[in-house]
Design a protein around this motif. Structure first.
Motif, PDB file in Angstrom:
ATOM      1  N   THR A   1      -9.225  10.220  -3.970  1.00 39.59           N
ATOM      2  CA  THR A   1      -8.275  10.281  -5.254  1.00 39.59           C
ATOM      3  C   THR A   1      -7.334   8.975  -5.254  1.00 39.59           C
ATOM      4  O   THR A   1      -6.965   8.340  -4.457  1.00 39.59           O
ATOM      5  N   PRO A   2      -7.171   8.466  -6.668  1.00 42.92           N
ATOM      6  CA  PRO A   2      -6.167   7.281  -6.653  1.00 42.92           C
ATOM      7  C   PRO A   2      -4.893   7.546  -6.003  1.00 42.92           C
ATOM      8  O   PRO A   2      -4.395   6.631  -5.487  1.00 42.92           O
ATOM      9  N   GLU A   3      -4.376   8.738  -5.945  1.00 40.55           N
ATOM     10  CA  GLU A   3      -3.085   9.096  -5.510  1.00 40.55           C
ATOM     11  C   GLU A   3      -3.280   8.792  -3.888  1.00 40.55           C
ATOM     12  O   GLU A   3      -2.598   8.186  -3.119  1.00 40.55           O
ATOM     13  N   HIS A   4      -4.230   9.455  -3.257  1.00 47.24           N
ATOM     14  CA  HIS A   4      -4.360   9.225  -1.800  1.00 47.24           C
ATOM     15  C   HIS A   4      -4.751   7.967  -1.627  1.00 47.24           C
ATOM     16  O   HIS A   4      -4.190   7.470  -0.486  1.00 47.24           O
ATOM     17  N   VAL A   5      -5.570   7.319  -2.286  1.00 48.73           N
ATOM     18  CA  VAL A   5      -6.078   5.870  -1.987  1.00 48.73           C
ATOM     19  C   VAL A   5      -4.618   4.981  -1.858  1.00 48.73           C
ATOM     20  O   VAL A   5      -4.592   4.089  -1.010  1.00 48.73           O
ATOM     21  N   LYS A   6      -3.818   5.167  -2.861  1.00 45.35           N
ATOM     22  CA  LYS A   6      -2.652   4.285  -2.864  1.00 45.35           C
ATOM     23  C   LYS A   6      -1.826   4.760  -1.725  1.00 45.35           C
ATOM     24  O   LYS A   6      -1.217   3.515  -1.397  1.00 45.35           O
ATOM     25  N   THR A   7      -1.353   5.967  -1.350  1.00 40.65           N
ATOM     26  CA  THR A   7      -0.554   5.985  -0.420  1.00 40.65           C
ATOM     27  C   THR A   7      -1.104   5.372   0.751  1.00 40.65           C
ATOM     28  O   THR A   7      -0.412   4.997   1.696  1.00 40.65           O
ATOM     29  N   MET A   8      -2.563   5.666   1.008  1.00 42.09           N
ATOM     30  CA  MET A   8      -3.060   5.160   2.263  1.00 42.09           C
ATOM     31  C   MET A   8      -3.086   3.503   2.239  1.00 42.09           C
ATOM     32  O   MET A   8      -2.759   2.886   3.321  1.00 42.09           O
ATOM     33  N   LEU A   9      -3.266   2.984   1.231  1.00 45.99           N
ATOM     34  CA  LEU A   9      -3.216   1.364   1.241  1.00 45.99           C
ATOM     35  C   LEU A   9      -1.842   0.952   1.486  1.00 45.99           C
ATOM     36  O   LEU A   9      -1.423  -0.062   2.107  1.00 45.99           O
ATOM     37  N   ARG A  10      -0.801   1.844   0.905  1.00 48.14           N
ATOM     38  CA  ARG A  10       0.617   1.325   1.038  1.00 48.14           C
ATOM     39  C   ARG A  10       1.105   1.247   2.482  1.00 48.14           C
ATOM     40  O   ARG A  10       1.504   0.337   2.809  1.00 48.14           O
ATOM     41  N   GLU A  11       0.647   2.276   3.177  1.00 50.51           N
ATOM     42  CA  GLU A  11       0.862   2.465   4.313  1.00 50.51           C
ATOM     43  C   GLU A  11       0.517   1.440   5.410  1.00 50.51           C
ATOM     44  O   GLU A  11       1.046   0.951   6.262  1.00 50.51           O
ATOM     45  N   GLU A  12      -0.776   1.046   5.093  1.00 51.31           N
ATOM     46  CA  GLU A  12      -1.483  -0.016   5.757  1.00 51.31           C
ATOM     47  C   GLU A  12      -0.877  -1.229   5.523  1.00 51.31           C
ATOM     48  O   GLU A  12      -0.777  -2.150   6.675  1.00 51.31           O
ATOM     49  N   LEU A  13      -0.620  -1.587   4.345  1.00 51.54           N
ATOM     50  CA  LEU A  13      -0.020  -2.978   3.740  1.00 51.54           C
ATOM     51  C   LEU A  13       1.538  -3.124   4.501  1.00 51.54           C
ATOM     52  O   LEU A  13       1.797  -4.183   4.993  1.00 51.54           O
ATOM     53  N   ILE A  14       2.101  -1.905   4.556  1.00 54.59           N
ATOM     54  CA  ILE A  14       3.544  -2.071   5.306  1.00 54.59           C
ATOM     55  C   ILE A  14       3.352  -2.393   6.709  1.00 54.59           C
ATOM     56  O   ILE A  14       4.352  -3.019   7.198  1.00 54.59           O
ATOM     57  N   LYS A  15       2.367  -1.785   7.092  1.00 57.52           N
ATOM     58  CA  LYS A  15       2.255  -2.147   8.751  1.00 57.52           C
ATOM     59  C   LYS A  15       1.928  -3.550   8.771  1.00 57.52           C
ATOM     60  O   LYS A  15       2.445  -4.143   9.762  1.00 57.52           O
TER      61      LYS A  15
ATOM     62  N   PRO B   1       7.768  -4.325   8.780  1.00 60.44           N
ATOM     63  CA  PRO B   1       9.188  -3.823   8.474  1.00 60.44           C
ATOM     64  C   PRO B   1       9.996  -4.071   9.925  1.00 60.44           C
ATOM     65  O   PRO B   1      11.273  -3.983   9.452  1.00 60.44           O
ATOM     66  N   THR B   2       9.386  -4.082  11.043  1.00 65.22           N
ATOM     67  CA  THR B   2      10.246  -4.224  12.199  1.00 65.22           C
ATOM     68  C   THR B   2      10.952  -5.774  12.365  1.00 65.22           C
ATOM     69  O   THR B   2      11.845  -5.952  13.376  1.00 65.22           O
ATOM     70  N   MET B   3      10.495  -6.711  11.784  1.00 69.57           N
ATOM     71  CA  MET B   3      10.837  -8.297  11.932  1.00 69.57           C
ATOM     72  C   MET B   3      12.391  -8.351  11.152  1.00 69.57           C
ATOM     73  O   MET B   3      12.869  -7.840  10.521  1.00 69.57           O
ATOM     74  N   ASP B   4      13.033  -9.027  12.221  1.00 70.02           N
ATOM     75  CA  ASP B   4      14.402  -9.336  11.762  1.00 70.02           C
ATOM     76  C   ASP B   4      14.531 -10.518  10.812  1.00 70.02           C
ATOM     77  O   ASP B   4      14.265 -11.491  10.805  1.00 70.02           O
TER      78      ASP B   4
END
Length: 401
Positions: free
Chosen positions: A168-182, A186-189
């Motif tokens: 579903t578009p909602e699940h795909v967007k959530t999944m893609l967002r999480e993987e792109l953030i990784k 976000p841990t870099m200073d």
């Protein structure tokens, strides 16, 4: 009559002496130059110390390098923002960080961003087969994500789609967002090293090839630091580009900080940088920002000269931050630039400009993965407020909206 003659002669002699003293007094008066920024309580109002300061009718201050310095001859000037006889320019203040971030996200979301939209369309398909995954890889590569990060992201998405069994578009967007953030990490200073040392200012060098917006970036960043109550001094070490020093001095006037520059065309940039740091130490500023000349990464002589600038500056103070300014539209060529510059001057952070008109946002990931250096600032336009700290989640959200 004989009694009057000695009196007349004495008066004439006094007038001659006074006439000779008037130019000296006026020159001495012009030598008194006040620091144009907010100073600490224990700081002197009048410049003093190792360098000789002489203000001319234009309101500039000439400084000479100390005797015995391993530098070429140089005549530099420090341009204050409100020197005597100059028209006062209102000091600008930037928008708050939150406002600048919101503005940048909005502009990025409106840009021609095929990366996020293309991935969402592909992964929301009714049937995801090998041809779809091939298109996902192609989309990521075209966005300059790089081969290794692309395979890493595709493998992670494949596994999650297989396990979750939902598209579903909602699940795909959530999944893609999480993987792109990784991937963006976000841990870099991403903080800037601009804290003053006990007895010396923080020193920042800004480097990059021609046309990426180094001088503008220095001016915009100085504007931000001044708004954070930091005393800043600019060094115009870009001595090759016509009017570069004047452009930086204009930024200095806009934000209310002095600029050290040379009046000699083609002056030694290392000497200008040295004088800027020396003035920053004498005046007890918080941050000295040095704008360097643009140079191609494949010009060995110019790159060696950039290394010389850093070595000369380090005779006086440690270089705390070296920001490489990259044009996001150059894609993988920007990555090649970053590699060479990092070998010469040890890059500590990236400023990514012109991100609003490009679909190559993946270059953020490619650079960080290759160099281990964080993107610290992004710019999306020519406006004074179009520069803001890089925010991982905000950047990914803008890509996907």
């Amino acid at each position: 009559m004989n009694d009057i003659l000695p009196i007349v002669l004495s008066i004439l002699a006094a007038l001659v002496v006074i006439g000779g003293l008037i130019p000296v007094l006026l020159k001495t008066r012009r030598n008194i130059t006040r620091y144009p920024g907010t100073r600490d309580a224990n700081d002197p109002e009048i410049r003093s110390g190792g360098s000789t300061a002489v203000a001319d009718r234009e309101g500039t201050i000439g400084a000479r390098a100390p005797e015995g310095a391993d530098l070429e001859g140089l005549d530099t000037t420090t341009v204050p923002d409100n020197a005597a006889g100059l028209e006062t320019i209102p000091v600008e203040t930037p928008l708050p960080v939150a406002g600048r971030l919101a503005r940048l996200r909005e502009r990025l979301a409106r840009s021609n961003n095929v990366m996020g939209k293309g991935l969402l369309a592909l992964l929301s398909s009714d049937r995801i087969d090998e041809s779809v995954w091939d298109e996902v890889e192609e989309t990521l590569l075209l966005a300059d994500l790089g081969t290794e990060p692309t395979m890493q992201l595709v493998d992670a998405l494949r596994e999650r789609v297989k396990v979750l069994g939902t598209r579903t578009p909602e699940h795909v967007k959530t999944m893609l967002r999480e993987e792109l953030i990784k991937l963006v990490d976000p841990t870099m200073d991403r903080s800037l090293n601009v804290q003053r040392h006990a007895d010396k200012p923080a020193v920042m060098m800004v480097v990059g090839v021609n046309g990426v917006g180094k001088t503008t970036t220095v001016g915009k960043l100085a504007r931000v630091l001044v708004a954070e109550d930091k005393d800043v001094l600019l060094g115009a070490a870009d001595t090759f580009r016509a009017a570069a020093a004047e452009q930086l001095a204009t930024w200095g006037q806009r934000v209310g900080v002095p600029t050290v520059k040379s009046d000699i065309d083609g002056a030694d940039p290392a000497s200008v940088a040295y004088e800027a740091v020396k003035a920053g130490i004498e005046q007890e500023v918080d941050v000295v920002m040095i704008d360097t000349a643009g140079r191609l990464q494949n010009k060995v002589g110019l790159m060696d000269e950039l290394g010389k600038v850093k070595r000369v500056v380090e005779k006086l103070a440690e270089v705390d931050e070296v920001l490489l300014v990259l044009d996001a539209t150059t894609g993988q060529n920007g990555l090649n630039q970053a590699r060479v510059f990092s070998e010469v001057v040890n890059i500590t952070g990236i400023v990514l400009t012109k991100l609003d008109g490009t679909a190559k946002g993946g270059i953020v990931v490619a650079i960080q993965k290759t160099l281990g250096v964080p993107v610290k600032l992004i710019g999306l336009g020519e406006g004074a407020d179009d520069l803001a700290p890089f925010d991982t989640e905000g950047f990914v959200d803008a890509l996907l909206n």
